[in-house]
Design a protein around this motif. Structure first.
Motif, PDB file in Angstrom:
ATOM      1  N   LEU A   1     -15.112 -21.143-107.247  1.00 32.68           N
ATOM      2  CA  LEU A   1     -15.392 -21.812-105.984  1.00 32.68           C
ATOM      3  C   LEU A   1     -14.489 -21.308-104.869  1.00 32.68           C
ATOM      4  O   LEU A   1     -14.933 -21.101-103.731  1.00 32.68           O
ATOM      5  CB  LEU A   1     -15.222 -23.326-106.150  1.00 32.68           C
ATOM      6  CG  LEU A   1     -16.327 -24.051-106.911  1.00 32.68           C
ATOM      7  CD1 LEU A   1     -15.871 -25.430-107.332  1.00 32.68           C
ATOM      8  CD2 LEU A   1     -17.590 -24.158-106.057  1.00 32.68           C
TER       9      LEU A   1
ATOM     10  N   MET B   1     -23.541 -27.011-108.523  1.00 32.40           N
ATOM     11  CA  MET B   1     -22.956 -25.682-108.380  1.00 32.40           C
ATOM     12  C   MET B   1     -23.754 -24.662-109.167  1.00 32.40           C
ATOM     13  O   MET B   1     -24.372 -24.979-110.184  1.00 32.40           O
ATOM     14  CB  MET B   1     -21.503 -25.697-108.848  1.00 32.40           C
ATOM     15  CG  MET B   1     -21.332 -25.951-110.332  1.00 32.40           C
ATOM     16  SD  MET B   1     -19.737 -26.635-110.711  1.00 32.40           S
ATOM     17  CE  MET B   1     -20.223 -28.173-111.493  1.00 32.40           C
TER      18      MET B   1
ATOM     19  N   SER C   1     -19.069 -25.954-100.632  1.00 31.39           N
ATOM     20  CA  SER C   1     -18.010 -25.364-101.454  1.00 31.39           C
ATOM     21  C   SER C   1     -16.615 -25.646-100.918  1.00 31.39           C
ATOM     22  O   SER C   1     -15.704 -26.023-101.680  1.00 31.39           O
ATOM     23  CB  SER C   1     -18.224 -23.855-101.579  1.00 31.39           C
ATOM     24  OG  SER C   1     -19.480 -23.563-102.135  1.00 31.39           O
TER      25      SER C   1
END
Length: 272
Positions: A256, A186, A213
């Motif tokens: 996210l 990430m 994601s």
């Protein structure tokens, strides 16, 4: 206090400040977790991934870890792993390396991790898995000869590194010609171009990319009750562990879910 500490750590990572100090902090943190969080059924330290479509097959005993295994399944899916030499860099407690060894028939799997205590825990948790071993080592200075592996796997680990370009150069070095590098981690969405520059070491050709994601958020939701139950056992650091694990309402979960943070996958092939 736990959430503010984690927030400051994330900001410093995003801004590239004090990379060596951050690397030292992550190592100490993982050593601490490995010494004091000793659950024998906790082999994974990733946020997980729920893919779309038909679920991939798993043995009944591995079903409780499905969402965490999902990141590894997408990493090696359609790669020619059978009979090859596999290295996982940042192998943590070893569940991902164990999954690849048990389900994808490689010649060997080596898990490499910077935390000595975590490697000791991985050896204990995954003892008896054929063709699987674990070693202590630095992702930026790997203790392997040139061309030692055919596949390198790196899952949710690179954000802990002080020098990602050095890591990518090491991946290119230890890969045999024609070998594969499969990556997932990430980043702030605004820094994805920088990440691609960092991973683009000489000799590595990008072959594919994905945004994971939505599937990672689905995995966080699926694992929420289990995480909350375990975090509830702690007397100290409950808030920090809620942030660290990506529980609902945490900084990373919100990032996210809103798209400010992207969880991405990349595949590269060694030229030659």
């Amino acid at each position: 206090m736990g959430s503010s500490l984690f927030s400051n750590l994330l900001k410093s990572i995003e801004q590239g400040r004090f990379p060596r100090a951050q690397k030292w902090v992550w190592r100490r943190l993982y050593n601490l977790l490995s010494r004091f969080w000793r659950d024998e059924d906790w082999r994974f330290m990733n946020y997980g991934f729920v893919p779309e479509g038909v679920p991939f097959p798993l043995k009944p005993e591995d079903e409780p870890e499905r969402v965490f295994i999902g990141l590894y399944q997408q990493a090696v899916e359609n790669l020619p792993v059978a009979g090859l030499r596999v290295l996982e860099v940042g192998s943590g407690r070893g569940g991902g390396s164990r999954y690849i060894a048990r389900y994808h028939a490689p010649a060997s799997v080596v898990g490499l991790d910077y935390s000595q205590a975590t490697v000791a825990r991985a050896k204990s948790l995954n003892a008896g898995t054929p063709s699987l071993s674990f070693e202590v080592g630095d992702a930026e200075r790997m203790p392997f000869p040139d061309g030692a592996f055919d596949v390198v796997v790196n899952i949710e680990s690179s954000h802990c590194y002080a020098d990602v370009p050095a890591f990518a150069r090491e991946v290119a070095r230890v890969l045999a010609p024609g070998g594969w590098f499969t990556f997932a981690d990430m980043r702030a969405r605004a820094s994805l171009a920088e990440l691609d520059d960092q991973l683009g070491a000489p000799g590595l050709e990008k072959m594919g990319e994905r945004d994971l994601s939505a599937g990672v958020v689905a995995a966080l939701d699926a694992a929420e009750a289990r995480k909350r139950e375990r975090i509830g056992r702690l007397r100290l650091m409950r808030r920090f562990m809620s942030e660290f694990s990506g529980s609902r309402g945490s900084i990373l979960y919100k990032g996210l879910a809103t798209g400010q943070v992207a969880y991405v996958a990349r595949r590269y092939r060694k030229v030659g």
